[in-house]
Design an enzyme around this catalytic site. Structure first.
Site, PDB file in Angstrom:
ATOM      1  N   LYS A   1      -9.145   2.384  -2.015  1.00 13.60           N
ATOM      2  CA  LYS A   1      -9.228   2.148  -0.986  1.00 13.60           C
ATOM      3  C   LYS A   1     -10.862   2.275  -0.868  1.00 13.60           C
ATOM      4  CE  LYS A   1      -7.072   1.111   3.490  1.00 13.60           C
ATOM      5  NZ  LYS A   1      -6.135   1.654   4.761  1.00 13.60           N
TER       6      LYS A   1
ATOM      7  N   GLU B   1       0.913  -1.219  -0.437  1.00 17.68           N
ATOM      8  CA  GLU B   1      -0.122  -0.111   0.572  1.00 17.68           C
ATOM      9  C   GLU B   1       0.941   1.027  -0.181  1.00 17.68           C
ATOM     10  OE1 GLU B   1      -3.093   1.668   2.792  1.00 17.68           O
ATOM     11  OE2 GLU B   1      -2.495   0.115   3.517  1.00 17.68           O
TER      12      GLU B   1
ATOM     13  N   CYS C   1      -5.527  -3.267   1.649  1.00 20.46           N
ATOM     14  CA  CYS C   1      -5.594  -2.958   3.394  1.00 20.46           C
ATOM     15  C   CYS C   1      -6.735  -3.233   3.705  1.00 20.46           C
ATOM     16  CB  CYS C   1      -4.638  -1.619   3.925  1.00 20.46           C
ATOM     17  SG  CYS C   1      -3.872  -2.682   5.424  1.00 20.46           S
TER      18      CYS C   1
END
Length: 549
Positions: free
Chosen positions: A112, A41, A148
């Protein structure tokens, strides 16, 4: 598909350095005939950049670094992450984005969806979540690309979910037959085992191979353990990268059997993992802050011994200077033990007595003083003399002071502002005292590097005659149990007492933790290894009129 998982140790904001590391790993993956290489990330900038994200130039530099990668990634695909501007007028100005690139082109971009805003995470401060998620097709695979936290909301694992949607559920419903998760998952001592179980369960649940690429290395207080993994559609582990080191492993989704050479060893125990984390965190903090040497004040106690051991293993013996600063209250044993400790690790050692400075300081004070039977004022003066000497050495020799206080002491204020709390990094400030002993025993598992007497003597600050820590504190086994229940598990005084602890002791310890918040606000940054460390992941007001019942 043959996929390389590349975990690197980026430096926040050093785009040139990070891109060079990425390109090196791309070349290595291409040499291994991989179709795709996956990075962590925000690998282009390093994670977490915090309020650097509010700097327009920082975001532009990240974008240009991404563009520079396009020409370097040929003959193979790569998944990389960087912060990008939100093109819409509504919402936060940025996205936390992931890109699939190949042969000078951006093939797919996603952002994200789930933005953690708890503990050390504050992503809603900067980022707008993705408005939608969708798969992308690449070399015969339908890939669900996630970032994540997007993988940390499964209803079968998390009974009290933080988010209303589950990106993995949506992507697999859309037909994803490969899940890729790029991550910067902060280490704590219990997380690697839980994370492995989580990812395995997700692969099994969705009957889909799962590729997980994690950041490695230390950034300020945070440590990233790497431990990147690949699972097959049955949840079998088919690749695992080293913990706390840069590494690359390869997953072949078409290979029917596991290649054992791609299962790289990780720490065999929790204590071994914590020690490796502290070594990695110390090494990266010192070097990324531009220092190459450290200085440590040795006392003859367990805390400074473990910090010296960590520093020597992290930086090399030639970059560690130890200073023993005895007073009239220092025992003969500590003269011998500090010398032996420094010799065992091969670090520089010198003695600077503090009695003359201590006496001059005390005699200069107005009112009645007690040099030979010191009260709290005179005891703190000794600590501050030692702290000043260490800071003077740091100034003169351009090195970093490592402070040696543990979590137990910091919790209840058994430490001196501008004294033993002095330093640029508090190496073991998130390690309870009882665990400090466990780490020392692990260090000594094959050879007695820390003198045995340091592990067996009663802990003492040696600031007055015949002093021990237990003159002022509960036994550390009790203190640490209360501390863990209150700080890490969030239990109330009543709940802690119900665990079997004495009610008066619980009330006293919780009161001390609350009253000493002001000291912790002024402490050096410390390396996080538990689920809840003192620092910016635990935010309490100083001026208040409330105390735990």
């Amino acid at each position: 598909m043959k996929i390389a998982i590349a975990q690197i140790n980026p430096i926040i904001g050093n785009f040139k350095h990070n891109v060079e590391k990425i390109v090196s790993m791309v070349q290595k993956a291409r040499q291994r005939s991989c179709d795709l290489v996956v990075f962590s990330e925000m690998v282009i900038s390093g994670y977490p950049p915090l309020d650097l994200l509010e700097n327009r130039q920082f975001i532009e530099d990240g974008w240009h670094a991404l563009l520079s990668l396009l020409s370097a990634v040929d003959g193979i695909g790569a998944v990389v992450g960087v912060a990008t501007r939100n093109p819409n007028d509504l919402g936060k100005p940025l996205h936390n984005s992931a890109f699939l690139i190949e042969n000078g082109r951006i093939l797919h971009q996603t952002s994200k969806t789930l933005l953690p805003t708890y503990d050390v995470f504050d992503e809603s401060r900067y980022f707008e979540p993705a408005s939608a998620v969708q798969c992308t097709d690449y070399k015969g695979k339908r890939i669900g690309l996630t970032i994540c936290e997007d993988a940390w909301n499964d209803k079968d694992v998390f009974k009290n979910r933080l988010y209303r949607i589950d990106p993995l559920e949506k992507l697999t419903a859309e037909g994803a037959d490969l899940i890729v998760n790029i991550s910067a998952s902060v280490y704590d001592m219990h997380k690697p085992a839980f994370r492995k179980r989580l990812l395995q369960s997700l692969a099994q649940k969705y009957r889909t191979p799962f590729i997980y690429a994690n950041q490695v290395g230390g950034n300020d207080s945070l440590i990233f353990d790497g431990s990147s993994m690949g699972f097959d559609a049955a949840g079998g582990l088919c690749a695992q990268a080293l913990d706390f080191e840069e590494d690359m492993v390869v997953v072949d989704t078409e290979r029917p059997s596991v290649d054992d050479s791609q299962i790289h060893p990780v720490s065999p125990s929790t204590i071994a993992s914590v020690l490796k984390a502290l070594i990695a965190g110390t090494r990266d903090y010192v070097r990324k802050c531009g220092f190459d040497r450290v200085v440590i004040g040795l006392s003859g106690g367990i805390d400074s011994a473990v910090v010296l051991a960590i520093a020597a293993m992290a930086l090399g013996k030639e970059r560690v200077k130890s200073v023993f600063m005895p007073s009239r209250f220092t025992s003969k044993d500590n003269y011998e033990d500090t010398r032996l400790l420094a010799d065992h690790f091969g670090v520089h050692y010198e003695i600077i007595p503090i009695d003359a400075i201590y006496e001059a300081f005390v005699r200069a004070l107005p009112g009645e003083t007690h040099i030979d039977a010191p009260g709290i004022t005179e005891q703190n003066i000794q600590a501050r003399v030692r702290g000043s000497i260490l800071m003077a050495i740091a100034n003169a020799e351009n090195c970093l002071v490592l402070s040696t206080g543990n979590k137990s002491e910091l919790a209840v204020g058994y430490c001196t502002l501008y004294g033993d709390m002095n330093g640029g990094l508090a190496v073991i400030s998130d390690v309870p005292k009882t665990m400090v002993y466990e780490i020392a025993r692990w260090i000594n598992r094959e050879e007695t590097l820390i003198p045995q007497r340091i592990l067996t003597k009663a802990p003492s600050a040696e600031l007055r005659p015949d002093q021990t820590d237990q003159d002022d504190l509960p036994p550390y086994e009790i203190l640490d149990g209360i501390l863990r229940a209150y700080v890490e598990e969030g239990k109330s005084a009543e709940e802690i007492a119900a665990l079997g602890f004495d009610t008066d002791t619980v009330t006293d310890v919780l009161g001390r933790i609350d009253r000493n918040e002001y000291k912790r606000y002024q402490a050096a940054p410390g390396l996080k290894v538990t689920s809840k460390a003192f620092g910016f992941g635990r935010r309490f007001p100083l001026a208040k009129r409330w105390a735990p019942a």
